[in-house]
Design an enzyme around this catalytic site. Structure first.
Site, PDB file in Angstrom:
ATOM      1  N   CYS A 119     -33.016 -47.495  20.206  1.00 51.45           N
ATOM      2  CA  CYS A 119     -32.347 -46.424  19.482  1.00 51.45           C
ATOM      3  C   CYS A 119     -30.865 -46.393  19.836  1.00 51.45           C
ATOM      4  CB  CYS A 119     -32.925 -45.046  19.752  1.00 51.45           C
ATOM      5  SG  CYS A 119     -34.647 -44.887  19.364  1.00 51.45           S
ATOM      6  N   ARG A 169     -29.910 -52.088  18.518  1.00 47.37           N
ATOM      7  CA  ARG A 169     -30.748 -51.310  19.433  1.00 47.37           C
ATOM      8  C   ARG A 169     -32.030 -50.805  18.779  1.00 47.37           C
ATOM      9  NH1 ARG A 169     -27.965 -49.626  23.977  1.00 47.37           N
ATOM     10  NH2 ARG A 169     -29.535 -48.025  24.272  1.00 47.37           N
ATOM     11  N   TRP A 206     -35.592 -47.061  16.933  1.00 51.42           N
ATOM     12  CA  TRP A 206     -36.669 -48.001  17.252  1.00 51.42           C
ATOM     13  C   TRP A 206     -37.882 -47.111  17.524  1.00 51.42           C
ATOM     14  CZ3 TRP A 206     -39.902 -49.269  21.399  1.00 51.42           C
ATOM     15  CH2 TRP A 206     -40.543 -50.517  21.298  1.00 51.42           C
ATOM     16  N   ASN A 231     -32.460 -40.761  22.226  1.00 48.25           N
ATOM     17  CA  ASN A 231     -32.946 -42.089  22.606  1.00 48.25           C
ATOM     18  C   ASN A 231     -33.768 -41.904  23.878  1.00 48.25           C
ATOM     19  OD1 ASN A 231     -33.247 -44.780  23.369  1.00 48.25           O
ATOM     20  ND2 ASN A 231     -31.176 -44.920  24.191  1.00 48.25           N
ATOM     21  N   GLY A 232     -34.973 -42.449  23.910  1.00 48.19           N
ATOM     22  CA  GLY A 232     -35.812 -42.306  25.101  1.00 48.19           C
ATOM     23  C   GLY A 232     -37.170 -41.736  24.739  1.00 48.19           C
ATOM     24  N   GLU A 251     -38.308 -70.165  27.999  1.00 48.35           N
ATOM     25  CA  GLU A 251     -37.239 -69.533  27.227  1.00 48.35           C
ATOM     26  C   GLU A 251     -37.207 -70.071  25.792  1.00 48.35           C
ATOM     27  OE1 GLU A 251     -35.567 -67.023  27.423  1.00 48.35           O
ATOM     28  OE2 GLU A 251     -33.782 -67.293  26.211  1.00 48.35           O
ATOM     29  N   LYS A 297     -37.713 -67.853  22.427  1.00 45.09           N
ATOM     30  CA  LYS A 297     -36.736 -67.829  21.328  1.00 45.09           C
ATOM     31  C   LYS A 297     -37.444 -68.060  19.997  1.00 45.09           C
ATOM     32  CE  LYS A 297     -34.184 -66.267  22.797  1.00 45.09           C
ATOM     33  NZ  LYS A 297     -33.943 -65.833  24.120  1.00 45.09           N
ATOM     34  N   GLU A 307     -39.718 -64.972  19.029  1.00 41.51           N
ATOM     35  CA  GLU A 307     -39.126 -63.690  18.667  1.00 41.51           C
ATOM     36  C   GLU A 307     -38.339 -63.726  17.379  1.00 41.51           C
ATOM     37  OE1 GLU A 307     -36.515 -61.932  21.602  1.00 41.51           O
ATOM     38  OE2 GLU A 307     -35.643 -63.855  22.108  1.00 41.51           O
ATOM     39  N   HIS A 345     -54.842 -78.753  32.019  1.00 38.10           N
ATOM     40  CA  HIS A 345     -55.794 -77.766  32.532  1.00 38.10           C
ATOM     41  C   HIS A 345     -56.206 -76.769  31.443  1.00 38.10           C
ATOM     42  CE1 HIS A 345     -55.351 -79.290  36.583  1.00 38.10           C
ATOM     43  NE2 HIS A 345     -54.043 -79.299  36.382  1.00 38.10           N
ATOM     44  N   LYS A 350     -32.605 -54.650  21.006  1.00 33.50           N
ATOM     45  CA  LYS A 350     -31.848 -55.396  22.005  1.00 33.50           C
ATOM     46  C   LYS A 350     -32.013 -54.816  23.402  1.00 33.50           C
ATOM     47  CE  LYS A 350     -28.775 -58.447  23.237  1.00 33.50           C
ATOM     48  NZ  LYS A 350     -29.319 -59.797  23.358  1.00 33.50           N
TER      49      LYS A 350
HETATM   50  O1  M6R Z   1     -31.099 -56.500  28.835  1.00 29.24           O
HETATM   51  P1  M6R Z   1     -32.136 -57.253  29.617  1.00 29.24           P
HETATM   52  O2  M6R Z   1     -31.673 -58.594  30.033  1.00 29.24           O
HETATM   53  O3  M6R Z   1     -32.644 -56.465  30.796  1.00 29.24           O
HETATM   54  O4  M6R Z   1     -33.324 -57.436  28.618  1.00 29.24           O
HETATM   55  C1  M6R Z   1     -34.529 -58.046  29.002  1.00 29.24           C
HETATM   56  C2  M6R Z   1     -35.339 -58.456  27.800  1.00 29.24           C
HETATM   57  O5  M6R Z   1     -35.649 -57.349  27.020  1.00 29.24           O
HETATM   58  C3  M6R Z   1     -34.594 -59.478  26.930  1.00 29.24           C
HETATM   59  O6  M6R Z   1     -34.212 -60.589  27.660  1.00 29.24           O
HETATM   60  C4  M6R Z   1     -35.495 -59.914  25.760  1.00 29.24           C
HETATM   61  O7  M6R Z   1     -36.563 -60.658  26.228  1.00 29.24           O
HETATM   62  C5  M6R Z   1     -34.674 -60.711  24.730  1.00 29.24           C
HETATM   63  N1  M6R Z   1     -34.977 -60.264  23.411  1.00 29.24           N
HETATM   64  C6  M6R Z   1     -34.950 -62.149  24.757  1.00 29.24           C
HETATM   65  O8  M6R Z   1     -34.238 -62.840  23.784  1.00 29.24           O
END
Ligand code: M6R
Length: 626
Positions: free
Chosen positions: A2, A27, A81, A107-108, A499, A503, A506, A522, A621
């Site tokens: 948010c 956000r 969000w 927000n929260g 990673e 990517k 997501e 395994h 984000k």
């Molecule tokens: O702001 P942060 O690095 O603490 O965020 C952690 C994760 O939410 C963030 O890395 C998330 O996994 C990303 N969307 C990955 O691309």
């Protein structure tokens, strides 16, 4: 999660609010809304709220608002969000109290909202949404009506009854010239315009950079009343006056635009060579001779003894930052011979972990606002451990809660999928491990100096790696068909496999799993068939021959192999269907290069599938809820 924006001053609020929402849309983007205050026509007459809300993106809200009178010099706005209730218009913020006196954006999560709601319902309050936010505004309204319309006091009394996290902005119809804001465990920044004749409110500083660089970061449980022409009136939940500390933010406005790229993500991928230079500036010092190379980290001096004497190092993080943490573990173990655990902050905080007072807890976070990481820090502090933050957003909660730390300085990252923050985090971890290793005597001076030379060469090698973009774009056409894929790597490239898979998941919604390559036999090898793309990280480092054996196992089962290899590699090319080359470097620096093709691959697949790369579905984000 948010985004909140607010403005009060002498300009038209609506354009500022909408542009602010656009900058904060990363956000959350389930719904958006705005409330503009309309003063009473005659002196002493009560004003009114013009509220526009819509499902979906800010662009939709903008179109709807075009038909309304949105003139006015004070307002609040929100991009959501969803947590409580569907992303529908009824649940969109701002929410207005039943009396019509107050409007709020939040927000929260108010964890005890249900019980408060039931109490308010017994007092005749009726609710129009499923949100915890509406409960909060009704609770504020309840106190507001009983205390002679003292908004700050009503906010304080209401928040004293709430558990959970909040950043709020509240406006009152009867007194349209000010905004009351408060925060706990969710970020909130107040921007101060020239001569305090206008104020900007936002979840982070980006929406206000165009207007002011002077900001105040609210601390947990602080309430501020911002009123043009007056100083910020800052108090805590107990009602005591708090000191207002003004910070100057150093963000260039051009960093907040796409700069000619179709998406923030692509821009951020391509910025990485420059970002790494910024990250290393003043920290990686090359001497005239290699033996004069050095790493300068002020954080190391600040807490020298505690860092050097730490027996255990615990890294806490989430998502991509957790992947960087896994690389950090290998670096610190290799160069400093210290035991390192890497924990998901969300698990760590609830697991009653063993933390000793002489431990160091490294918290890694791009946003500096991740709720679980913040909670893990709190636990570390309670145990007396040193908290070392590795953060991108300057002045963020994690940066402020840490005892010491290192900013990664890669500039604002706006694409939801983290790219440049990952390489910045890894670069900082390399610098930290090198500096600490030398200090501890566990790292040979020659190796230290040679690694620094190699590290300094990484930005140019990144640039070269990025030249594979067009090739990867073509390759992506073949891989869009996939519905599942495996990413395999070993050693320093294992976290890169994780990673790369994250990517792809997501932003392209293709199911992908990352594994240490040897684990494949395994279990995951059962998935391999001719339709299953398998991405191998096969750069020329430790375990290279073993990776080749793993590739042969996949080949024997008709798997389609895409391999990331070191320039000039011939062996893998004979096995893999497709290869992408990266320049040679040291094993511990390999992630800084080998992750780039995986970022580009995920990006192009998502674009080819017609997906919203910068704002993938269901994500946000900054994850400020647990
Ligand atoms: O702001 P942060 O690095 O603490 O965020 C952690 C994760 O939410 C963030 O890395 C998330 O996994 C990303 N969307 C990955 O691309």
């Amino acid at each position: 999660m948010c985004g909140i924006v607010g403005y009060v001053g002498n300009r038209q609020a609506f354009p500022i609010l909408i542009e602010g929402l656009e900058k904060l849309e990363y956000r959350g983007y389930d719904s958006a809304g705005v409330c503009i205050l309309k003063p009473g026509i005659a002196y002493g007459q009560t004003g009114s709220f013009e509220i526009v809300k819509s499902e979906g993106r800010v662009s939709r809200l903008k179109a709807l608002a075009a038909e309304k009178d949105t003139s006015g010099t004070c307002g609040i706005a929100h991009t959501r969000w969803a947590t409580h209730g569907d992303p529908c218009t009824a649940n969109a913020h701002p929410h207005v109290s039943m009396s019509g006196s107050l409007a709020i954006v939040h927000n929260g999560i108010i964890e005890n909202y249900q019980i408060i709601k039931e109490q308010l319902q017994k007092r005749g309050y009726v609710f129009m949404s499923e949100t915890d936010t509406e409960v909060l505004v009704q609770l504020i309204d309840y106190y507001y009506k009983s205390n002679g319309h003292e908004l700050v006091d009503a906010v304080r009394r209401a928040l004293s009854r709430c558990f959970g996290a909040y950043a709020i902005a509240v406006v009152e119809r009867e007194n349209p010239g000010h905004i009351v804001v408060a925060r706990k465990a969710s970020p909130l920044v107040v921007g101060i315009g020239a001569d305090t004749d206008e104020f900007f409110i936002a979840s982070d500083a980006t929406p206000m950079i165009e207007y002011t660089h002077s900001v105040v970061y609210l601390d947990d449980e602080q309430i501020a009343d911002v009123r043009p022409g007056k100083d910020i009136f800052l108090t805590n939940l107990g009602g005591d006056k708090a000191t207002v500390t003004v910070h100057e933010v150093d963000v260039d406005i051009s960093m907040l635009s796409k700069g000619g790229y179709p998406h923030f993500m692509l821009k951020e991928i391509f910025e990485q060579p420059d970002c790494l230079r910024d990250c290393m500036r003043g920290r990686v010092i090359l001497g005239d001779k290699e033996e004069d190379n050095r790493i300068v980290l002020s954080a190391l001096n600040q807490c020298h003894d505690r860092l050097v004497n730490a027996k255990n190092i615990i890294i806490v993080a989430c998502g991509t930052s957790w992947h960087a943490g896994l690389i950090g573990k290998q670096l610190i173990e290799q160069l400093c011979r210290r035991r390192v655990e890497v924990e998901y902050a969300s698990e760590f905080r609830y697991r009653n972990p063993v933390i000793e007072a002489d431990d160091v807890v490294i918290a890694i976070s791009q946003s500096g606002e991740t709720a679980d990481t913040l909670a893990a820090i709190e636990l570390a502090k309670q145990a007396g451990a040193l908290v070392f933050g590795i953060v991108n957003v300057v002045g963020s909660s994690i940066a402020r809660e840490s005892d010491t730390g290192i900013y990664i300085h890669v500039g604002p990252e706006l694409g939801v999928a983290s790219t440049k923050a990952f390489t910045g985090q890894v670069a900082v971890l390399v610098m930290l491990a090198l500096a600490l290793g030398l200090e501890l005597g566990t790292l040979d001076k020659k190796e230290y100096c040679r690694t620094i030379t190699e590290l300094a060469a990484i930005p140019d090698k990144m640039k070269k790696t990025l030249q594979t973009n067009d090739y990867i774009k073509d390759l992506a056409k073949i891989y869009t068909y996939a519905s599942n894929s495996l990413y395999l790597g070993r050693g320093y490239n294992y976290p890169v496999a994780l990673e790369g898979a994250l990517k792809l998941k997501e932003i392209s919604y293709i199911h992908a799993e990352g594994y240490p390559a040897a684990e494949m036999k395994h279990g995951p090898i059962a998935l391999v068939d001719a339709n299953m793309p398998i991405v191998f990280l096969a750069t020329h480092h430790q375990l290279y021959q073993k990776i080749i054996s793993n590739m042969r196992e996949v080949l024997a089962r008709n798997g389609r192999i895409l391999a990331i290899v070191t320039e000039g590699d011939d062996e893998v090319k004979k096995i893999a269907r497709d290869t992408i080359e990266v320049p040679p470097t040291l094993a511990m620096l390999a992630p800084l290069l080998s992750v780039l093709p995986l970022q580009m691959l995920a990006y192009h697949i998502a674009v080819l599938k017609g997906l919203d790369v910068d704002m993938p579905r269901n994500l946000a984000k900054s994850v400020t809820v647990e």
